[in-house]
Design a protein around this motif. Structure first.
Motif, PDB file in Angstrom:
ATOM      1  N   THR A  85       1.127  -1.231   0.088  1.00 46.69           N
ATOM      2  CA  THR A  85      -0.184   0.193   0.145  1.00 46.69           C
ATOM      3  C   THR A  85       0.740   0.975  -0.056  1.00 46.69           C
ATOM      4  N   SER A  86       0.455   2.431  -0.106  1.00 45.42           N
ATOM      5  CA  SER A  86       0.834   3.864   0.204  1.00 45.42           C
ATOM      6  C   SER A  86       0.644   4.920   1.064  1.00 45.42           C
ATOM      7  N   GLY A  87      -0.978   4.765   0.842  1.00 45.48           N
ATOM      8  CA  GLY A  87      -2.531   5.019   1.338  1.00 45.48           C
ATOM      9  C   GLY A  87      -1.748   4.873   3.030  1.00 45.48           C
ATOM     10  N   GLU A 121      -9.199  15.252  -9.736  1.00 48.64           N
ATOM     11  CA  GLU A 121      -9.901  13.234  -9.515  1.00 48.64           C
ATOM     12  C   GLU A 121      -8.571  13.155  -9.019  1.00 48.64           C
ATOM     13  N   GLY A 122      -8.256  12.701  -7.558  1.00 50.13           N
ATOM     14  CA  GLY A 122      -7.192  12.268  -6.702  1.00 50.13           C
ATOM     15  C   GLY A 122      -6.169  13.489  -7.848  1.00 50.13           C
ATOM     16  N   THR A 123      -4.573  12.942  -7.080  1.00 50.20           N
ATOM     17  CA  THR A 123      -3.287  13.881  -7.576  1.00 50.20           C
ATOM     18  C   THR A 123      -3.137  12.567  -8.562  1.00 50.20           C
ATOM     19  N   SER A 124      -3.957  11.683  -9.500  1.00 50.30           N
ATOM     20  CA  SER A 124      -3.908  11.039 -10.585  1.00 50.30           C
ATOM     21  C   SER A 124      -3.768  12.371 -11.459  1.00 50.30           C
ATOM     22  N   MET A 125      -4.769  12.997 -11.694  1.00 53.54           N
ATOM     23  CA  MET A 125      -5.657  12.920 -12.862  1.00 53.54           C
ATOM     24  C   MET A 125      -5.473  14.583 -12.464  1.00 53.54           C
ATOM     25  N   ALA A 182      11.569   7.367  -9.860  1.00 55.03           N
ATOM     26  CA  ALA A 182       9.947   8.075  -9.889  1.00 55.03           C
ATOM     27  C   ALA A 182       8.682   6.508  -9.915  1.00 55.03           C
ATOM     28  N   TYR A 183       7.424   7.077  -9.234  1.00 55.12           N
ATOM     29  CA  TYR A 183       6.647   6.961  -9.424  1.00 55.12           C
ATOM     30  C   TYR A 183       5.491   6.982 -10.469  1.00 55.12           C
ATOM     31  N   GLY A 184       5.918   5.318 -11.400  1.00 55.68           N
ATOM     32  CA  GLY A 184       6.049   5.107 -12.541  1.00 55.68           C
ATOM     33  C   GLY A 184       4.190   5.793 -13.497  1.00 55.68           C
ATOM     34  N   HIS A 210       9.368  12.086  -1.360  1.00 55.61           N
ATOM     35  CA  HIS A 210       9.556  11.101  -2.489  1.00 55.61           C
ATOM     36  C   HIS A 210       8.842   9.884  -2.833  1.00 55.61           C
ATOM     37  N   ASN A 211       8.025   9.565  -3.744  1.00 52.31           N
ATOM     38  CA  ASN A 211       7.527   8.347  -4.153  1.00 52.31           C
ATOM     39  C   ASN A 211       8.998   7.701  -4.473  1.00 52.31           C
ATOM     40  N   PRO A 212       9.626   6.162  -4.235  1.00 52.65           N
ATOM     41  CA  PRO A 212       8.855   4.837  -3.317  1.00 52.65           C
ATOM     42  C   PRO A 212       9.820   5.326  -1.341  1.00 52.65           C
ATOM     43  N   VAL A 243       5.522  19.786  -8.778  1.00 53.77           N
ATOM     44  CA  VAL A 243       6.083  19.390  -7.085  1.00 53.77           C
ATOM     45  C   VAL A 243       4.658  18.215  -7.005  1.00 53.77           C
ATOM     46  N   ASP A 244       4.961  17.273  -7.057  1.00 51.37           N
ATOM     47  CA  ASP A 244       4.116  16.285  -6.957  1.00 51.37           C
ATOM     48  C   ASP A 244       3.835  16.096  -5.081  1.00 51.37           C
ATOM     49  N   GLU A 245       2.713  16.553  -4.012  1.00 47.66           N
ATOM     50  CA  GLU A 245       3.172  16.539  -2.586  1.00 47.66           C
ATOM     51  C   GLU A 245       1.762  16.295  -2.213  1.00 47.66           C
ATOM     52  N   VAL A 246       1.458  14.684  -2.482  1.00 44.34           N
ATOM     53  CA  VAL A 246       0.651  14.493  -2.170  1.00 44.34           C
ATOM     54  C   VAL A 246       0.841  13.581  -0.836  1.00 44.34           C
ATOM     55  N   TYR A 247       2.059  13.396  -0.363  1.00 40.70           N
ATOM     56  CA  TYR A 247       2.368  12.665   0.863  1.00 40.70           C
ATOM     57  C   TYR A 247       3.120  13.453   1.731  1.00 40.70           C
ATOM     58  N   LEU A 248       2.987  14.667   1.404  1.00 43.30           N
ATOM     59  CA  LEU A 248       4.112  16.236   2.211  1.00 43.30           C
ATOM     60  C   LEU A 248       3.318  15.945   3.893  1.00 43.30           C
ATOM     61  N   SER A 269      -1.615  17.887  -5.343  1.00 43.81           N
ATOM     62  CA  SER A 269      -1.973  16.772  -4.141  1.00 43.81           C
ATOM     63  C   SER A 269      -3.047  16.222  -4.188  1.00 43.81           C
ATOM     64  N   SER A 270      -3.498  15.411  -3.164  1.00 41.88           N
ATOM     65  CA  SER A 270      -5.001  15.090  -2.877  1.00 41.88           C
ATOM     66  C   SER A 270      -4.474  15.103  -1.121  1.00 41.88           C
ATOM     67  N   LEU A 271      -6.672  14.516  -1.170  1.00 40.23           N
ATOM     68  CA  LEU A 271      -7.216  14.113  -0.077  1.00 40.23           C
ATOM     69  C   LEU A 271      -6.656  12.759   0.304  1.00 40.23           C
ATOM     70  N   THR A 272      -6.650  11.831  -0.590  1.00 37.43           N
ATOM     71  CA  THR A 272      -6.044  10.383  -0.925  1.00 37.43           C
ATOM     72  C   THR A 272      -5.214   9.776  -0.431  1.00 37.43           C
ATOM     73  N   LYS A 273      -4.130  10.412   0.714  1.00 39.56           N
ATOM     74  CA  LYS A 273      -3.191   8.938   0.514  1.00 39.56           C
ATOM     75  C   LYS A 273      -3.109   8.934   2.018  1.00 39.56           C
ATOM     76  N   VAL A 274      -3.131  10.044   2.399  1.00 38.16           N
ATOM     77  CA  VAL A 274      -2.529  11.068   4.240  1.00 38.16           C
ATOM     78  C   VAL A 274      -3.765  10.715   4.955  1.00 38.16           C
ATOM     79  N   LEU A 301     -13.195   9.738  -2.006  1.00 40.34           N
ATOM     80  CA  LEU A 301     -14.066  10.953  -2.814  1.00 40.34           C
ATOM     81  C   LEU A 301     -13.563  11.858  -4.242  1.00 40.34           C
ATOM     82  N   ARG A 302     -11.891  10.857  -3.923  1.00 39.70           N
ATOM     83  CA  ARG A 302     -11.132  11.652  -4.701  1.00 39.70           C
ATOM     84  C   ARG A 302     -10.417  12.426  -5.008  1.00 39.70           C
ATOM     85  N   CYS A 303     -10.343  13.413  -3.922  1.00 38.53           N
ATOM     86  CA  CYS A 303     -10.677  15.500  -3.303  1.00 38.53           C
ATOM     87  C   CYS A 303      -8.744  15.558  -4.252  1.00 38.53           C
TER      88      CYS A 303
HETATM   89  C1  LIG Z   1       3.709  10.225  -6.307  1.00 35.52           C
HETATM   90  C2  LIG Z   1       2.235  10.053  -6.197  1.00 35.52           C
HETATM   91  N1  LIG Z   1       1.359  10.949  -6.997  1.00 35.52           N
HETATM   92  C3  LIG Z   1      -0.025  10.585  -7.747  1.00 35.52           C
HETATM   93  C4  LIG Z   1      -0.512   9.347  -7.117  1.00 35.52           C
HETATM   94  C5  LIG Z   1      -1.748   8.945  -7.308  1.00 35.52           C
HETATM   95  O1  LIG Z   1      -2.959   9.311  -6.250  1.00 35.52           O
HETATM   96  P1  LIG Z   1      -4.333   9.208  -6.092  1.00 35.52           P
HETATM   97  O2  LIG Z   1      -4.875   8.598  -5.375  1.00 35.52           O
HETATM   98  O3  LIG Z   1      -4.291  10.945  -5.760  1.00 35.52           O
HETATM   99  O4  LIG Z   1      -4.513   9.348  -7.625  1.00 35.52           O
HETATM  100  C6  LIG Z   1       0.162   8.631  -6.193  1.00 35.52           C
HETATM  101  C7  LIG Z   1      -0.130   7.565  -5.977  1.00 35.52           C
HETATM  102  O5  LIG Z   1       0.408   5.982  -4.962  1.00 35.52           O
HETATM  103  C8  LIG Z   1       2.050   9.004  -5.826  1.00 35.52           C
HETATM  104  O6  LIG Z   1       2.232   8.104  -5.305  1.00 35.52           O
END
Ligand SMILES: Cc1ncc(COP(=O)(O)O)c(C=O)c1O
Length: 358
Positions: A24-26, A74-78, A100-102, A150-152, A178-183, A205-210, A216-218
């Motif tokens: 997992t990561s979240g 929709e999430g940090t992905s989008m 890098a995160y793939g 940094h992910n991972p 700068v992807d700050e989803v884990y900050l 960033s997003s509310l998805t991981k932390v 909610l995909r916020c």
């Molecule tokens: C660095 C990074 N960015 C973005 C995402 C995607 O996150 P989300 O679930 O908010 O779309 C992830 C998910 O693992 C991630 O590790």
């Protein structure tokens, strides 16, 4: 043929689960029944053509930025996809950290960017060396992409280094994503977003991981108002308008963010303590440890990472993310913050697997 898939996402959705799931990561899901919301206030439709104002304001207040700089996604992905698609033209150079995160790489390839890499070295504690970035930049570089944490590895890039990379980007006419989803998984003295450091900064960033509310995909992007507007217009081609009940629940989540964060924090910190003790006892592994974040990225000193993970799954019903998804097959990523009993037993099983063949 353009690149149109993510091997990591496919693996994660179809093969990552096991009884002891450390892939997992979240953090653990926050139970809906513990979120103080009045269901009578939920609505299906709302005024959200280019973003729902209360949510835009909640995101802006969270970061201390102007709401005009906030783009819902929709999430940090989008968010990453929209940000990169709005910035990159086919053939533009994009300089991305390694490992890098793939999916960040996948999106860059999908957008037909000319992808270049700069190295974060394990022997340097996975820190970003600004000289590596400087060497990778050319007059054709349009965008530099990093994750912080940094992910991972969960390594934090401090503000002076962020400023230096920002200067490198600015002086070559590039932007810095700068992807700050884990900050926010830095629980003490949480760093502020890097967005105010300069006009070349774009943040996702997003509310998805932390916060445990991935469903909610916020997610969001912080960008200068003209670029933010370009992203909103581009999103008309993708998801057009957001899911309004999700927006309402996201506003509620922002109102109780400390509650969400503290709940997860207890689990993440208990897991980190277990991980630290575990790593001390493992002569077959080495790892850069951090005091924050939800993931760690140990290296198997002898043996083949994929072979080890296959045996771990088949014989010990335990999963972790193979390092090959981060282009480092000797490593694997361990996720914390879901369930401490499961985590402890997962580590125990990894020990047994290491003891019986590495
Ligand atoms: C660095 C990074 N960015 C973005 C995402 C995607 O996150 P989300 O679930 O908010 O779309 C992830 C998910 O693992 C991630 O590790």
């Amino acid at each position: 043929m353009r690149h149109k898939y993510s091997d990591y996402m496919h693996w994660s959705k179809t093969q990552s689960r096991a009884r002891f799931n450390l892939a997992t990561s979240g953090v653990a899901s926050f139970p809906f029944c513990e979120l103080p919301v009045d269901l009578k206030e939920l609505e299906i439709n709302g005024d959200n053509s280019y973003g729902y104002a209360p949510l835009q304001h909640a995101i802006a207040a969270h970061h201390g930025v102007d709401p005009d700089c906030v783009v819902e996604a929709e999430g940090t992905s989008m968010a990453n996809h929209l940000a990169m698609a709005a910035i990159i033209e086919p053939g533009d150079e994009v300089l991305i950290e390694h490992p890098a995160y793939g999916p960040i790489l996948d999106v860059a390839y999908y957008l037909e960017a000319n992808v270049k890499r700069f190295r974060r070295a394990e022997e340097n504690g996975w820190a970003i060396d600004p000289d590596e970035v400087r060497r990778g930049v050319t007059p054709n570089t349009r965008l530099i992409v990093i994750t912080n944490l940094h992910n991972p590895t969960s390594v934090l890039t401090p503000e002076p280094v962020l400023r230096e990379i920002g200067d490198i980007a600015r002086s070559s006419g590039a932007l810095l994503l700068v992807d700050e989803v884990y900050l926010d998984a830095v629980y003490e003295n949480t760093p502020r977003t890097s967005f105010p450091l300069g006009p070349e900064f774009v943040v996702t960033s997003s509310l998805t991981k932390v916060y445990g509310v991935s469903g909610l995909r916020c997610g969001w992007i912080l960008a200068q108002p003209d670029l933010a507007w370009k992203m909103r217009r581009l999103n008309d081609l993708y998801s057009a308008t957001p899911v309004h009940p999700g927006e309402l629940l996201s506003v509620a989540a922002f109102q109780h963010l400390d509650l969400l964060r503290e709940r997860a924090r207890r689990i993440v910190e208990a897991d980190r303590k277990l991980l630290r003790d575990f790593l001390k006892q493992q002569s077959g592994l080495c790892a850069v440890e951090t005091k924050w974040g939800t993931t760690a990225f140990p290296r198997l000193l002898n043996g083949n990472g994929d072979g080890f993970l296959q045996r771990l799954r088949a014989k010990f019903d335990t999963s972790m993310v193979p390092g090959r998804f981060f282009e480092m097959p000797d490593h694997f990523r361990i996720g914390m913050g879901v369930n401490t009993e499961m985590f402890a037993e997962g580590l125990n099983r990894i020990s047994r697997a290491l003891a019986t063949g590495g």
